[in-house]
Design an enzyme around this catalytic site. Structure first.
Site, PDB file in Angstrom:
ATOM      1  N   ARG A 237      13.167  43.220  30.239  1.00 12.33           N
ATOM      2  CA  ARG A 237      11.786  42.955  30.611  1.00 12.33           C
ATOM      3  C   ARG A 237      11.131  42.230  29.442  1.00 12.33           C
ATOM      4  NH1 ARG A 237      12.776  43.269  35.162  1.00 12.33           N
ATOM      5  NH2 ARG A 237      12.017  44.737  36.749  1.00 12.33           N
ATOM      6  N   GLU A 266       4.730  37.068  32.151  1.00  7.71           N
ATOM      7  CA  GLU A 266       5.204  36.262  33.292  1.00  7.71           C
ATOM      8  C   GLU A 266       4.094  36.061  34.322  1.00  7.71           C
ATOM      9  OE1 GLU A 266       8.889  37.389  35.144  1.00  7.71           O
ATOM     10  OE2 GLU A 266       9.807  37.891  33.237  1.00  7.71           O
ATOM     11  N   HIS A 284      13.451  33.787  35.346  1.00  6.43           N
ATOM     12  CA  HIS A 284      13.757  35.115  35.874  1.00  6.43           C
ATOM     13  C   HIS A 284      14.752  35.030  37.038  1.00  6.43           C
ATOM     14  CE1 HIS A 284      12.019  39.425  35.856  1.00  6.43           C
ATOM     15  NE2 HIS A 284      13.253  39.445  36.336  1.00  6.43           N
TER      16      HIS A 284
END
Length: 318
Positions: A237, A266, A284
């Protein structure tokens, strides 16, 4: 029939499976739910199938004690965007989709290791810009991957899958850090701290879950411990890493390069990162294969099915 909200468009096979069991509504937007939309969904639906970016915070659950929703069946293994304690406090179960994402995410880690070490992104940009003048013996020399040392921070399912690929596929030595003792079926050494791993590894790969316990786990101390020839890889993450410290380490040449699939804010990626040649940036893509996304979705639907059948969902996290 129970009413379920799918917060993003999902593969057809998943939608059909959900429709066979429930009355469903699927948003057409690929944007995260806003707080007001989340509160409304808790009131209007028996269950919600959310995903990354749908920030079900303690504030969202503040007035949800008598809401209609009884389960959040998360699409994804990571669920740090859901305050599970707050959900539990108002009687809402939370599930996730482990297992289905393991191999795909490990494959992306290997992609980033190879791209960063061999300067693949930089080379492609040079070629597309028309700046390639032809092969020469000293052009774009990178780091040979085979036989190097990989350091895994977080030896869960995904970390273990990455370590296996490195060890058996590339003959790499493996060192790792894990919060609890963890043995593996091949030669590897568990070290006490992330810094100890960083000091030995040619590639430092982060594979820990997100959340408050791991926020900025990787910062200046880890980057300072790394070899100047080493590469940093993050498929976990974004907020596990202090992005400012990473940028400083890359800009100063403290580390040789980085490969990132996730970011602290993000979908915002700092201009300072985008301007660097020694970093590979992916949007991602960890689980972005159709069969993987189908498996994730079907697992989320099965969690819903089990819950409303009065069974314990297979992947209950709270």
């Amino acid at each position: 029939m129970k009413r379920i909200l799918l917060t993003r468009p999902l593969p057809d096979r998943v939608v059909e499976a959900a429709r066979d069991l429930f009355e469903i509504e699927m948003r057409e937007e690929n944007t995260p739910l806003k707080p007001g939309q989340m509160r409304g969904a808790l009131a209007l639906y028996d269950g919600i199938l959310p995903t990354l970016g749908d920030m079900f915070s303690v504030e969202v659950f503040a007035e949800a004690e008598n809401c209609r929703c009884r389960i959040l069946s998360n699409f994804g293994v990571g669920y740090n965007h859901i305050d599970t304690a707050a959900a539990r406090g108002v009687g809402i179960a939370v599930t996730n989709t482990p297992g289905a994402v393991t191999d795909a995410t490990a494959d992306i880690a290997m992609t980033l290791i190879l791209m960063s070490a061999r300067r693949a992104g930089e080379g492609e940009r040079m070629l597309r810009a028309g700046r390639w003048s032809g092969w020469n013996p000293t052009q774009m020399l990178g780091l040979h991957v085979t036989g190097r040392t990989v350091g895994i921070i977080g030896m869960g399912r995904i970390g273990h899958a990455i370590a296996r690929r490195c060890h058996f596929g590339f003959g790499m030595k493996v060192v790792y850090h894990n919060r609890s003792p963890k043995s593996v079926e091949f030669e590897a050494r568990q070290l006490e701290t992330p810094e100890a791993v960083a000091a030995e590894a040619d590639f430092v790969v982060v594979a820990v879950p997100g959340g408050t316990e791991t926020r900025h786990l990787i910062g200046q101390g880890v980057f300072a411990a790394m070899k100047p020839t080493a590469h940093f890889i993050n498929i976990a993450r974004g907020d596990v890493v202090d992005e400012a410290a990473l940028i400083a380490a890359l800009q100063s040449g403290r580390i040789a390069g980085a490969g990132l699939d996730v970011y602290e804010q993000e979908p915002l990626v700092p201009e300072a990162l985008r301007a660097l040649e020694n970093v590979t940036l992916l949007p991602h893509l960890g689980t972005a294969a159709l069969e993987v996304r189908e498996a994730m979705g079907l697992m989320a639907v099965d969690n819903l099915r089990a819950f409303f059948a009065g069974e314990t969902p297979p992947n209950l996290v709270n």
